[in-house]
Scaffold this motif. Structure first.
Motif, short mmCIF file in Angstrom:
data_model
loop_
_atom_site.label_atom_id
_atom_site.label_comp_id
_atom_site.label_asym_id
_atom_site.label_seq_id
_atom_site.Cartn_x
_atom_site.Cartn_y
_atom_site.Cartn_z
N ASP A 82 28.66 10.64 -7.72
CA ASP A 82 27.85 9.46 -7.45
C ASP A 82 26.39 9.90 -7.48
OD1 ASP A 82 30.07 7.82 -7.06
OD2 ASP A 82 30.18 8.31 -4.92
N ALA B 243 33.06 14.20 -11.63
CA ALA B 243 32.09 13.10 -11.64
C ALA B 243 31.42 12.97 -10.28
CB ALA B 243 32.79 11.80 -12.01
N GLN C 267 25.93 12.48 -18.77
CA GLN C 267 27.04 12.02 -19.58
C GLN C 267 26.89 12.49 -21.02
OE1 GLN C 267 29.83 9.94 -18.50
NE2 GLN C 267 30.54 10.83 -20.43
N GLN D 275 25.21 8.33 -14.75
CA GLN D 275 26.34 9.21 -14.43
C GLN D 275 25.99 10.67 -14.64
OE1 GLN D 275 29.76 8.29 -13.30
NE2 GLN D 275 29.28 10.41 -12.73
N TYR E 176 27.59 14.86 -13.62
CA TYR E 176 28.81 15.60 -13.31
C TYR E 176 28.47 17.00 -12.81
CZ TYR E 176 31.05 12.11 -16.36
OH TYR E 176 31.49 10.94 -16.93
#
Length: 216
Positions: free
Chosen positions: A112, A110, A92, A123, A125
């Motif tokens: 999981d 995004a 992030q 988080q 990506y």
């Protein structure tokens, strides 16, 4: 395919130091790797493809949300910047820098993220640089030029190789307001300018490597 070394540079490439940088994810070293896997990899591979494609910005590109898992037996927790199967995987914090400096240059998806104990991780990506700018100043650069025939158009196309070292100079008027881009016809990681470079340095993120494009 014809390969030849470009005409020797006629300008002092030292004067271009600190202008543009190649952005990559750094090696861990000491035989270590990130212990990351994409557990739903097969579901993310598009029909007719063999691997998961980097994000394009299309919200419907993947049929389901990418799911990362940390496997300690394979390696450590991911840093802010990793590359897995040709896909950038970023934290992030790194996404925030990219989005603040040049949001139109990137595609993000995004993910999981599940930790080894089954709990939810921070988080991350999928990320890719989707802007392409043909800004290489070939006469001012030291770079190998490869010429190959495009059998669809019937025309010769030039490709650039940095194998064995290179000194790349980019045309600022062509780059314009872009802070990061991919150079077409060159197997090169994305190129960023001083603004993006300085923002990444200030953020002090792990896994980020910046190499001066004038001294590769």
């Amino acid at each position: 395919m014809n390969e030849q070394t470009a005409i020797p540079v006629s300008v002092d490439t030292d004067s271009h130091q600190g202008e543009f940088f190649i952005l990559t994810s750094s090696f861990w070293g000491d035989g270590r790797f990130p212990g990351l896997e994409i557990v739903n990899e097969n579901a993310l591979i598009a029909p007719g493809m063999l691997v998961v494609a980097p994000p394009t910005g299309d919200p419907d590109q993947y049929p389901e949300r990418p799911h990362l898992v940390h496997i300690p037996e394979k390696g450590g927790m991911p840093r802010d910047f990793e590359e897995l199967g040709g896909i950038w995987i970023i934290s992030q914090a790194l996404k925030d820098v990219f989005a603040a400096v040049d949001p139109q240059a990137f595609a993000f998806t995004a993910c999981d993220f599940t930790l080894a104990d089954g709990s939810t991780g921070p988080q991350y990506y999928f990320c890719d640089v989707i802007r392409r700018v043909d800004a290489l100043d070939v006469p001012a650069s030291r770079v190998k030029v490869k010429v190959d025939r495009n059998f669809i158009t019937g025309e010769d196309e030039r490709f650039y190789s940095i194998a064995g070292g290179a000194s790349l100079v980019f045309k600022k008027d062509v780059v314009g307001s872009a802070h990061i881009f991919r150079q077409p016809h060159c197997a090169l990681d994305p190129v960023c300018d001083r603004v993006m470079h300085d923002a990444l340095i200030r953020a002090n993120l792990s896994g980020v490597e910046l190499q001066d494009a004038s001294a590769l």
